[in-house]
Design a protein around this motif. Structure first.
Motif, PDB file in Angstrom:
ATOM      1  N   LEU B 141       0.814  -1.284   0.300  1.00 64.98           N
ATOM      2  CA  LEU B 141      -0.207   0.107  -0.006  1.00 64.98           C
ATOM      3  C   LEU B 141       0.809   1.365  -0.041  1.00 64.98           C
ATOM      4  CD1 LEU B 141      -2.942  -0.957   2.676  1.00 64.98           C
ATOM      5  CD2 LEU B 141      -2.564  -1.519   0.307  1.00 64.98           C
ATOM      6  N   THR B 142       0.310   2.157  -0.668  1.00 64.18           N
ATOM      7  CA  THR B 142       1.109   3.544  -0.845  1.00 64.18           C
ATOM      8  C   THR B 142       0.817   4.249   0.644  1.00 64.18           C
ATOM      9  OG1 THR B 142      -0.908   4.716  -1.648  1.00 64.18           O
ATOM     10  CG2 THR B 142       0.764   3.626  -3.179  1.00 64.18           C
ATOM     11  N   ASN B 143       1.630   5.300   0.917  1.00 64.58           N
ATOM     12  CA  ASN B 143       1.170   6.151   2.024  1.00 64.58           C
ATOM     13  C   ASN B 143      -0.219   6.578   2.254  1.00 64.58           C
ATOM     14  OD1 ASN B 143       3.625   5.915   3.025  1.00 64.58           O
ATOM     15  ND2 ASN B 143       4.310   8.036   2.421  1.00 64.58           N
ATOM     16  N   GLN B 144      -0.726   7.147   1.000  1.00 62.29           N
ATOM     17  CA  GLN B 144      -2.192   7.608   1.105  1.00 62.29           C
ATOM     18  C   GLN B 144      -3.082   6.473   1.376  1.00 62.29           C
ATOM     19  OE1 GLN B 144      -2.661  10.410   1.682  1.00 62.29           O
ATOM     20  NE2 GLN B 144      -3.388  11.709  -0.222  1.00 62.29           N
ATOM     21  N   GLU B 145      -2.947   5.234   0.795  1.00 61.40           N
ATOM     22  CA  GLU B 145      -3.930   4.247   1.151  1.00 61.40           C
ATOM     23  C   GLU B 145      -3.795   3.923   2.288  1.00 61.40           C
ATOM     24  OE1 GLU B 145      -3.220   2.487  -3.602  1.00 61.40           O
ATOM     25  OE2 GLU B 145      -1.826   1.637  -2.000  1.00 61.40           O
ATOM     26  N   LEU B 146      -2.725   3.700   3.041  1.00 63.73           N
ATOM     27  CA  LEU B 146      -2.356   3.089   4.294  1.00 63.73           C
ATOM     28  C   LEU B 146      -3.270   4.161   5.216  1.00 63.73           C
ATOM     29  CD1 LEU B 146      -0.862   1.098   5.577  1.00 63.73           C
ATOM     30  CD2 LEU B 146       0.739   2.426   6.179  1.00 63.73           C
ATOM     31  N   LYS B 147      -3.149   5.541   4.946  1.00 62.95           N
ATOM     32  CA  LYS B 147      -3.775   6.459   5.654  1.00 62.95           C
ATOM     33  C   LYS B 147      -5.275   6.191   5.644  1.00 62.95           C
ATOM     34  CE  LYS B 147      -2.230  10.939   5.160  1.00 62.95           C
ATOM     35  NZ  LYS B 147      -2.256  12.150   4.497  1.00 62.95           N
ATOM     36  N   ARG B 173     -12.862   7.033  -2.734  1.00 65.51           N
ATOM     37  CA  ARG B 173     -13.220   5.800  -3.196  1.00 65.51           C
ATOM     38  C   ARG B 173     -12.505   4.983  -4.142  1.00 65.51           C
ATOM     39  NH1 ARG B 173     -19.042   6.651  -5.122  1.00 65.51           N
ATOM     40  NH2 ARG B 173     -19.181   4.615  -5.818  1.00 65.51           N
ATOM     41  N   ASN B 174     -11.675   5.652  -4.936  1.00 64.47           N
ATOM     42  CA  ASN B 174     -10.866   5.152  -5.817  1.00 64.47           C
ATOM     43  C   ASN B 174      -9.786   4.495  -5.029  1.00 64.47           C
ATOM     44  OD1 ASN B 174     -12.056   5.946  -8.051  1.00 64.47           O
ATOM     45  ND2 ASN B 174     -10.706   7.736  -8.444  1.00 64.47           N
ATOM     46  N   TYR B 175      -9.290   5.219  -3.913  1.00 65.22           N
ATOM     47  CA  TYR B 175      -7.989   4.670  -3.073  1.00 65.22           C
ATOM     48  C   TYR B 175      -8.383   3.201  -2.301  1.00 65.22           C
ATOM     49  CZ  TYR B 175      -4.765   8.550  -3.726  1.00 65.22           C
ATOM     50  OH  TYR B 175      -3.774   9.464  -4.109  1.00 65.22           O
ATOM     51  N   ILE B 176      -9.772   3.382  -1.895  1.00 72.18           N
ATOM     52  CA  ILE B 176     -10.131   2.196  -1.411  1.00 72.18           C
ATOM     53  C   ILE B 176     -10.283   1.051  -2.207  1.00 72.18           C
ATOM     54  CG2 ILE B 176     -12.125   1.139  -0.338  1.00 72.18           C
ATOM     55  CD1 ILE B 176     -12.719   3.684   1.232  1.00 72.18           C
ATOM     56  N   SER B 177     -10.734   1.160  -3.478  1.00 76.35           N
ATOM     57  CA  SER B 177     -10.975   0.084  -4.506  1.00 76.35           C
ATOM     58  C   SER B 177      -9.554  -0.310  -4.710  1.00 76.35           C
ATOM     59  CB  SER B 177     -11.459   0.925  -5.889  1.00 76.35           C
ATOM     60  OG  SER B 177     -11.951  -0.273  -6.814  1.00 76.35           O
ATOM     61  N   LYS B 182      -5.321  -4.458  -4.158  1.00 72.29           N
ATOM     62  CA  LYS B 182      -3.976  -4.861  -3.708  1.00 72.29           C
ATOM     63  C   LYS B 182      -4.133  -6.108  -2.759  1.00 72.29           C
ATOM     64  CE  LYS B 182      -1.513  -0.835  -4.700  1.00 72.29           C
ATOM     65  NZ  LYS B 182      -0.722   0.442  -4.227  1.00 72.29           N
ATOM     66  N   THR B 183      -5.134  -5.998  -1.867  1.00 64.15           N
ATOM     67  CA  THR B 183      -5.277  -7.157  -0.794  1.00 64.15           C
ATOM     68  C   THR B 183      -5.876  -8.299  -1.309  1.00 64.15           C
ATOM     69  OG1 THR B 183      -7.277  -5.862   0.150  1.00 64.15           O
ATOM     70  CG2 THR B 183      -5.075  -5.614   1.178  1.00 64.15           C
ATOM     71  N   ILE B 189     -13.946  -4.894   5.351  1.00 65.75           N
ATOM     72  CA  ILE B 189     -13.477  -5.691   6.720  1.00 65.75           C
ATOM     73  C   ILE B 189     -12.262  -6.661   6.074  1.00 65.75           C
ATOM     74  CG2 ILE B 189     -14.552  -7.358   8.393  1.00 65.75           C
ATOM     75  CD1 ILE B 189     -17.099  -5.812   8.272  1.00 65.75           C
ATOM     76  N   GLU B 190     -12.706  -7.251   5.016  1.00 65.61           N
ATOM     77  CA  GLU B 190     -11.731  -8.380   4.562  1.00 65.61           C
ATOM     78  C   GLU B 190     -10.303  -7.811   4.481  1.00 65.61           C
ATOM     79  OE1 GLU B 190     -13.056 -11.436   1.341  1.00 65.61           O
ATOM     80  OE2 GLU B 190     -13.947  -9.386   1.057  1.00 65.61           O
ATOM     81  N   ALA B 191     -10.146  -6.397   3.940  1.00 60.05           N
ATOM     82  CA  ALA B 191      -8.950  -5.744   3.691  1.00 60.05           C
ATOM     83  C   ALA B 191      -8.308  -5.464   5.127  1.00 60.05           C
ATOM     84  CB  ALA B 191      -9.178  -4.518   3.126  1.00 60.05           C
ATOM     85  N   LEU B 192      -9.178  -5.219   5.951  1.00 58.71           N
ATOM     86  CA  LEU B 192      -8.690  -4.738   7.485  1.00 58.71           C
ATOM     87  C   LEU B 192      -8.121  -6.139   7.752  1.00 58.71           C
ATOM     88  CD1 LEU B 192     -11.130  -2.684   9.004  1.00 58.71           C
ATOM     89  CD2 LEU B 192      -8.822  -2.031   8.716  1.00 58.71           C
ATOM     90  N   ASN B 193      -8.824  -7.111   7.831  1.00 56.69           N
ATOM     91  CA  ASN B 193      -8.142  -8.510   8.344  1.00 56.69           C
ATOM     92  C   ASN B 193      -6.719  -8.885   7.696  1.00 56.69           C
ATOM     93  OD1 ASN B 193     -10.190  -8.874  10.044  1.00 56.69           O
ATOM     94  ND2 ASN B 193     -11.495  -9.984   8.700  1.00 56.69           N
ATOM     95  N   ILE B 194      -6.687  -8.639   6.538  1.00 55.72           N
ATOM     96  CA  ILE B 194      -5.375  -8.943   5.814  1.00 55.72           C
ATOM     97  C   ILE B 194      -4.308  -7.877   6.386  1.00 55.72           C
ATOM     98  CG2 ILE B 194      -4.093  -8.665   3.661  1.00 55.72           C
ATOM     99  CD1 ILE B 194      -5.892 -10.738   3.195  1.00 55.72           C
ATOM    100  N   ALA B 195      -4.659  -6.732   6.473  1.00 51.71           N
ATOM    101  CA  ALA B 195      -3.722  -5.897   6.834  1.00 51.71           C
ATOM    102  C   ALA B 195      -3.175  -5.849   8.465  1.00 51.71           C
ATOM    103  CB  ALA B 195      -4.359  -4.129   6.962  1.00 51.71           C
ATOM    104  N   LYS B 196      -4.350  -6.389   9.137  1.00 53.65           N
ATOM    105  CA  LYS B 196      -4.017  -6.638  10.546  1.00 53.65           C
ATOM    106  C   LYS B 196      -3.112  -7.861  10.735  1.00 53.65           C
ATOM    107  CE  LYS B 196      -7.882  -4.394  12.683  1.00 53.65           C
ATOM    108  NZ  LYS B 196      -9.300  -4.858  12.807  1.00 53.65           N
ATOM    109  N   LYS B 197      -3.269  -8.761   9.888  1.00 46.52           N
ATOM    110  CA  LYS B 197      -2.399 -10.102   9.929  1.00 46.52           C
ATOM    111  C   LYS B 197      -0.984  -9.820   9.451  1.00 46.52           C
ATOM    112  CE  LYS B 197      -3.424 -13.303   6.986  1.00 46.52           C
ATOM    113  NZ  LYS B 197      -4.317 -14.348   6.195  1.00 46.52           N
ATOM    114  N   ASN B 198      -0.946  -9.030   8.418  1.00 45.98           N
ATOM    115  CA  ASN B 198       0.494  -8.823   8.136  1.00 45.98           C
ATOM    116  C   ASN B 198       1.169  -7.456   8.921  1.00 45.98           C
ATOM    117  OD1 ASN B 198      -0.906  -9.953   5.470  1.00 45.98           O
ATOM    118  ND2 ASN B 198       1.013 -10.372   5.704  1.00 45.98           N
ATOM    119  N   ASN B 199       0.500  -7.098   9.846  1.00 48.23           N
ATOM    120  CA  ASN B 199       0.991  -5.911  10.701  1.00 48.23           C
ATOM    121  C   ASN B 199       1.341  -4.743   9.864  1.00 48.23           C
ATOM    122  OD1 ASN B 199       1.396  -7.043  13.227  1.00 48.23           O
ATOM    123  ND2 ASN B 199       3.221  -8.023  12.743  1.00 48.23           N
TER     124      ASN B 199
END
Lengths: 201, 201
Positions: B141-147, B173-177, B182-183, B189-199
């Motif tokens: 994820l880019t900085n903006q996406e992470l934010k 919405r584009n960034y979220i898409s 990318k995930t 919610i799915e994206a969040l779970n991936i992000a948490k799993k990978n720290n």
DNA sequence: CTAAATATATGACATTTGTCATCCTACTTA
DNA sequence: TAAGTAGGATGACAAATGTCATATATTTAG
């Protein structure tokens, strides 16, 4: 001389507790493990007087170990040592008749003292734990709602949830609507955050 | 004689480490705290030779403490002691020039040994940590996406996110898409779970 | 300097989500 | 027996979400 076994998956705490308890004149550490399965096997084999069990461990939780041990080893004293004051854990521990339930948010002195008290026949529940449990916001969700909350916590869509728990699409949406209303939120993610904060899941 | 200060918010581990290190002939524990603010104040006042700092603590993190101490106390040796191998933490620690970075997934012997090595002028990074960092799934994820990910992790809606970070509704919405793509997911919610799993968060 | 990559923005579209009113059926319970 | 009540279901509507194609500056790299 009291023989003690320690099951704790955080190596640093495991070795630290082992060292400290072993320093006590009347205690002897006869083994330790950092995963649940190995801990259970060794406790059965070594027959310690006391088993100190962390709850969240790889392979098998301390609560599962306690349950199995309760059936086969009557004399063994069980002490649960864990981080969080979770109602479900606490209830499970009480039902398994563990001899003590202590939080890691207590100093080691307290553990030593607790072991002595348990040996004397007392049953000890960390007072902080008890009050936390009693004061915790009661979970307002029904069983069905909780089940659905858990389903969408892993990211499932409404349709996927409906398929897995055999309810109609519309019914699932009604339940979710009810969950949001009870949690005072307007989206699944917000509801999840509330549920996690209050230890409902 | 080496004076040591311990900042660790888990009381059990704090007291256990204090006791164990104090047993060493050449070590002397001169204080300990379970929150960051108090730790910083006392370290400044007591001027120990070594400060052992947990990262995640109430009030102030161990990394913040380390940063502030680096500016005012040149001789002080800093040892970070933490649970998880998180890339961000590790990078911050390296940039702060800490003298050692150890995982709680090591025995107390290792801590003792590390302290001695640090006193001898060495810099120690837990090898498990280093290999974990190197092998971790790189955050795509880019900085903006992470934010934006962090924003919706607390349950904010698209519009709320747009308002807080001053971007248009459509752009968010584009960034979220893009995050979902990318995930490899199709919901927040799915994206969040991936992000948490990978720290990643 | 030009080509490619970035960051931001729009519009359009299909789906999903959240909200409500209403309905049915099987059980309680007064 | 009649009035609840709990669990499940429909349909309808608005809003939010996810997907795409496309556009325009601004940087960056070759």
């Amino acid at each position: 001389m009291t023989s003690i076994y320690i099951a704790e998956d955080q190596e640093m705490l495991n070795s630290a507790l082992s060292a400290i308890l072993d320093l006590e004149d009347d205690f002897q550490i006869i083994g330790s493990a950092t995963d649940g399965q190995r801990a259970l096997q060794q406790i059965v084999a070594l027959k310690p007087d006391i088993a100190v069990l962390d709850i969240e461990m790889p392979q098998m939780t301390g609560l599962e170990i306690a349950k199995q041990l309760r059936d086969i080893e009557q004399n063994l004293k069980l002490i649960i040592l864990t981080t969080f004051a979770r109602k479900e854990y606490f209830e499970a521990a009480v039902n398994t008749n563990v001899n003590a339930y202590l939080l890691k948010d207590s100093p080691t002195d307290k553990l030593v003292k607790t072991i002595h008290q348990v040996l004397a026949g007392e049953t000890i529940f960390d007072p902080v734990l008890v009050s936390t449990i009693l004061s915790a916001a009661k979970n307002p969700l029904t069983n069905q709602e909780l089940k659905i909350l858990k389903e969408f916590s892993v990211g499932k869509s409404t349709q996927e949830i409906a398929d897995t728990i055999f309810l109609s699409y519309g019914t699932v949406r009604n339940y979710i609507s009810s969950i949001l209303s009870k949690t005072g939120t307007h989206s699944r993610i917000e509801a999840l955050n509330i549920a996690k904060k209050n230890n409902w899941i």
